[in-house]
Design a protein around this motif. Structure first.
Motif, PDB file in Angstrom:
ATOM      1  N   GLU A 292     -79.128 -26.351   6.433  1.00  0.00           N
ATOM      2  CA  GLU A 292     -80.050 -25.311   5.969  1.00  0.00           C
ATOM      3  C   GLU A 292     -80.544 -24.436   7.113  1.00  0.00           C
ATOM      4  OE1 GLU A 292     -83.072 -27.454   3.640  1.00  0.00           O
ATOM      5  OE2 GLU A 292     -82.233 -26.393   1.900  1.00  0.00           O
ATOM      6  N   GLU A 293     -80.670 -25.014   8.300  1.00  0.00           N
ATOM      7  CA  GLU A 293     -81.129 -24.274   9.472  1.00  0.00           C
ATOM      8  C   GLU A 293     -79.985 -23.549  10.184  1.00  0.00           C
ATOM      9  OE1 GLU A 293     -83.067 -27.257  11.845  1.00  0.00           O
ATOM     10  OE2 GLU A 293     -84.568 -27.674  10.292  1.00  0.00           O
ATOM     11  N   GLY A 294     -78.763 -23.725   9.686  1.00  0.00           N
ATOM     12  CA  GLY A 294     -77.598 -23.084  10.289  1.00  0.00           C
ATOM     13  C   GLY A 294     -77.175 -23.718  11.603  1.00  0.00           C
ATOM     14  N   LYS A 295     -77.553 -24.962  11.820  1.00  0.00           N
ATOM     15  CA  LYS A 295     -77.233 -25.649  13.071  1.00  0.00           C
ATOM     16  C   LYS A 295     -75.984 -26.506  12.918  1.00  0.00           C
ATOM     17  CE  LYS A 295     -82.017 -25.797  14.655  1.00  0.00           C
ATOM     18  NZ  LYS A 295     -83.148 -26.672  14.979  1.00  0.00           N
TER      19      LYS A 295
ATOM     20  N   ARG B  83     -68.835 -28.287   2.964  1.00  0.00           N
ATOM     21  CA  ARG B  83     -68.536 -28.167   4.394  1.00  0.00           C
ATOM     22  C   ARG B  83     -67.314 -28.975   4.796  1.00  0.00           C
ATOM     23  NH1 ARG B  83     -72.800 -26.082   3.084  1.00  0.00           N
ATOM     24  NH2 ARG B  83     -74.063 -24.706   4.331  1.00  0.00           N
TER      25      ARG B  83
END
Length: 185
Positions: free
Chosen positions: A45-48, A94
């Protein structure tokens, strides 16, 4: 007839699996339960970046007991899969290719299984000591602070499971119960 699959699982393997198939898996899988899934989901969700590459992996929902010689892990029975349902579609999107657990999955997970051409296996609850004999080694990958819920890599040999939801969305939990219902005539 029991199907033997050597991991990593291939697209052809997945295509040839049907709900109800008995399978013996050998190769490498990762482990993780709800606490680890929550952390992975939050990173997405944080794009990490994730601390472990999930592409092509099968994850086993397990928190094993401590090992006793000569075993790599202690009793290692499956965890109820619904606890990971909130996080699973994002992981399948993913690149994760399958899960091993026990119990039904929600519609969003089933849709993600079909959309991503994945598979959901059930391990037999209550057979934790038997399952542990199929686990030949373990390696900590990340989240050591979670103890038995840390993400680990297991090398497995003839790990027994059943295809519960296949890549076409056929679902043993939906198709089989009606066959055993008692109807009044």
């Amino acid at each position: 007839m029991t199907k033997k699959i050597t991991l990593p699982i291939t697209e052809e393997d997945i295509e040839n699996l049907n709900a109800g198939d008995s399978v013996l898996l050998s190769g490498s899988i990762i482990t993780g339960r709800d606490a680890a899934h929550k952390r992975l989901f939050e990173l997405l969700e944080e794009g990490k970046e994730l601390p472990v590459d999930i592409k092509g992996e099968i994850i086993y929902y397990v928190g094993p007991a401590p090992a006793k010689p000569p075993y790599a892990v202690g009793p290692a029975g499956p965890t109820s899969s619904y606890r990971m349902d909130k996080y699973t579609p994002a992981l399948l999107d993913r690149g994760m290719k399958g899960m091993i657990g026990k119990g039904a999955r929600n519609k969003e997970v089933i849709d993600a299984i079909v959309r991503n051409h994945c598979v959901y296996f059930a391990a037999i609850g209550g057979a934790a000591a038997l399952i542990a004999k199929s686990i030949k080694s373990e390696e900590l990958l990340c989240y050591e602070d979670l103890g038995t819920e840390a993400i680990r890599r297991y090398v497995i040999e003839d790990f027994p499971c059943i295809v519960v939801i296949d890549s076409k969305g056929n679902n043993l939990y939906e198709s089989e119960p009606p066959k055993y219902r008692i109807t009044e005539e």
